[in-house]
Design a protein around this motif. Structure first.
Motif, PDB file in Angstrom:
ATOM      1  N   PRO A  13       0.833  -1.207   0.000  1.00  0.00           N
ATOM      2  CA  PRO A  13       0.000   0.000   0.000  1.00  0.00           C
ATOM      3  C   PRO A  13       0.866   1.254   0.000  1.00  0.00           C
ATOM      4  CG  PRO A  13       0.129  -0.909   2.200  1.00  0.00           C
ATOM      5  CD  PRO A  13       0.804  -1.907   1.303  1.00  0.00           C
ATOM      6  N   GLN A  14       0.271   2.371  -0.336  1.00  0.00           N
ATOM      7  CA  GLN A  14       0.997   3.643  -0.307  1.00  0.00           C
ATOM      8  C   GLN A  14       1.396   3.989   1.121  1.00  0.00           C
ATOM      9  OE1 GLN A  14       1.653   4.174  -3.896  1.00  0.00           O
ATOM     10  NE2 GLN A  14       1.700   6.194  -2.943  1.00  0.00           N
ATOM     11  N   GLN A  15       0.527   3.629   2.042  1.00  0.00           N
ATOM     12  CA  GLN A  15       0.766   3.978   3.444  1.00  0.00           C
ATOM     13  C   GLN A  15       0.274   2.848   4.338  1.00  0.00           C
ATOM     14  OE1 GLN A  15      -1.383   7.348   5.552  1.00  0.00           O
ATOM     15  NE2 GLN A  15       0.518   8.395   5.018  1.00  0.00           N
ATOM     16  N   THR A 146       4.965   5.602   5.217  1.00  0.00           N
ATOM     17  CA  THR A 146       4.695   5.826   3.798  1.00  0.00           C
ATOM     18  C   THR A 146       5.771   5.114   2.996  1.00  0.00           C
ATOM     19  OG1 THR A 146       3.692   7.985   4.269  1.00  0.00           O
ATOM     20  CG2 THR A 146       4.402   7.564   2.011  1.00  0.00           C
ATOM     21  N   PHE A 147       5.355   4.224   2.104  1.00  0.00           N
ATOM     22  CA  PHE A 147       6.303   3.412   1.350  1.00  0.00           C
ATOM     23  C   PHE A 147       6.800   4.139   0.099  1.00  0.00           C
ATOM     24  CE2 PHE A 147       3.785   0.165   3.658  1.00  0.00           C
ATOM     25  CZ  PHE A 147       4.818  -0.350   4.406  1.00  0.00           C
ATOM     26  N   THR A 148       8.061   3.917  -0.218  1.00  0.00           N
ATOM     27  CA  THR A 148       8.711   4.567  -1.358  1.00  0.00           C
ATOM     28  C   THR A 148       8.714   3.650  -2.573  1.00  0.00           C
ATOM     29  OG1 THR A 148      10.891   3.681  -0.794  1.00  0.00           O
ATOM     30  CG2 THR A 148      10.232   5.757   0.269  1.00  0.00           C
ATOM     31  N   ILE A 218       7.516 -14.274   4.927  1.00  0.00           N
ATOM     32  CA  ILE A 218       8.142 -12.967   4.819  1.00  0.00           C
ATOM     33  C   ILE A 218       7.464 -12.116   3.753  1.00  0.00           C
ATOM     34  CG2 ILE A 218      10.244 -11.770   4.096  1.00  0.00           C
ATOM     35  CD1 ILE A 218      10.420 -12.773   6.905  1.00  0.00           C
ATOM     36  N   ILE A 219       7.203 -12.694   2.602  1.00  0.00           N
ATOM     37  CA  ILE A 219       6.608 -11.916   1.530  1.00  0.00           C
ATOM     38  C   ILE A 219       5.198 -11.464   1.906  1.00  0.00           C
ATOM     39  CG2 ILE A 219       5.662 -13.879   0.264  1.00  0.00           C
ATOM     40  CD1 ILE A 219       7.161 -10.712  -1.254  1.00  0.00           C
ATOM     41  N   ASN A 220       4.509 -12.275   2.699  1.00  0.00           N
ATOM     42  CA  ASN A 220       3.158 -11.905   3.108  1.00  0.00           C
ATOM     43  C   ASN A 220       3.155 -10.868   4.225  1.00  0.00           C
ATOM     44  OD1 ASN A 220       1.733 -13.513   1.311  1.00  0.00           O
ATOM     45  ND2 ASN A 220       1.853 -15.302   2.639  1.00  0.00           N
ATOM     46  N   ASN A 221       4.336 -10.606   4.780  1.00  0.00           N
ATOM     47  CA  ASN A 221       4.451  -9.617   5.848  1.00  0.00           C
ATOM     48  C   ASN A 221       5.502  -8.570   5.509  1.00  0.00           C
ATOM     49  OD1 ASN A 221       2.776 -10.661   8.393  1.00  0.00           O
ATOM     50  ND2 ASN A 221       3.662 -12.415   7.347  1.00  0.00           N
ATOM     51  N   THR A 222       5.661  -8.311   4.213  1.00  0.00           N
ATOM     52  CA  THR A 222       6.710  -7.400   3.779  1.00  0.00           C
ATOM     53  C   THR A 222       6.560  -6.019   4.385  1.00  0.00           C
ATOM     54  OG1 THR A 222       6.908  -8.586   1.700  1.00  0.00           O
ATOM     55  CG2 THR A 222       7.838  -6.378   1.789  1.00  0.00           C
ATOM     56  N   HIS A 223       5.324  -5.550   4.525  1.00  0.00           N
ATOM     57  CA  HIS A 223       5.130  -4.231   5.122  1.00  0.00           C
ATOM     58  C   HIS A 223       5.702  -4.183   6.533  1.00  0.00           C
ATOM     59  CE1 HIS A 223       1.768  -6.565   6.707  1.00  0.00           C
ATOM     60  NE2 HIS A 223       1.700  -5.692   7.698  1.00  0.00           N
TER      61      HIS A 223
END
Length: 229
Positions: A13-15, A146-148, A218-223
């Motif tokens: 997500p964006q944020q 906020t993700f880049t 890990i990929i499912n919890n990347t955020h």
């Protein structure tokens, strides 16, 4: 035959809002209010002082607030006396100092607790609490990530890596091959030596036996990985 592994790509997500962090902050405020209106209030009133918002705000501003108040109270008291023997003056001074000493720990505790909290204290129904409106406003600023574009590129690579490993594991299941992430290291050690650094880059243990299941987690919890960095 074992069931095949399924994998769905994760979109970043964006944020992202860390609700656990917000909840923890609320609990901290509640704990401070509870101790303030019980233990701290009792100790202050036991010494004959008035438990008030004015006093608490003074404590908020200084580790020595109560000692300063006691010195002021001592001077105010002695000014009302036309004459007082020196010994009696020393005894009275010691009495005021003793109060400051007994309340020193709660003064320091409350001062330290409130230093990092930019929220006003108010008095409501004979309790001193944090202003509810300001609490909500401040909570809205906590736990925001906020993700880049770099973050999103990282997630894209993890998606691609996991999809490949899922295909490999499903091929093993379908054809009855040894599991890639465990037994295969004894069959093709050179390949496993090349794969292990990939696990490390994704935040996994260097123990390759943990394999694809952990990479999928890990990929499912990347955020969460990105937030914790």
């Amino acid at each position: 035959m074992k069931n095949k592994i399924t994998f769905k790509r994760v979109e970043l997500p964006q944020q992202w809002i860390d609700e656990a962090k917000r909840s923890s902050y609320r609990e901290r405020l509640t704990d401070i209010e509870t101790k303030l209106n019980n233990d701290v209030k009792e100790q202050i009133e036991t010494e004959g002082l008035e438990f008030s918002l004015t006093l608490v705000n003074k404590i908020r501003g200084s580790k020595d607030a109560i000692r300063v108040e006691m010195n002021k109270a001592y001077l105010d008291y002695t000014k009302t006396l036309k004459f007082i023997p020196k010994a009696e003056m020393q005894r009275v001074k010691q009495s005021f100092d003793d109060i400051a000493n007994r309340l020193e720990n709660i003064n320091i505790w409350l001062f330290n607790q409130l230093q990092s909290i930019p929220i006003r204290l108010v008095e409501v129904k004979n309790r001193i609490i944090f202003d509810l409106k300001e609490v909500e406003q401040h909570i809205e600023t906590i736990g925001i990530r906020t993700f880049t574009d770099t973050d999103r590129e990282y997630v894209k690579l993890l998606n691609e890596a996991t999809e490949t490993l899922v295909k490999v594991r499903n091929f093993e299941i379908e054809n009855g091959f040894a599991e890639y992430s465990t037994k295969a290291q004894h069959v093709i050690p050179s390949l496993m030596n090349g794969i292990e650094p990939l696990f490390v880059a994704c935040g996994l243990s260097t123990d390759s036996k943990q394999g694809i299941v952990n990479l999928q987690y890990i990929i499912n919890n990347t955020h969460r990985i990105l937030v914790d960095q």
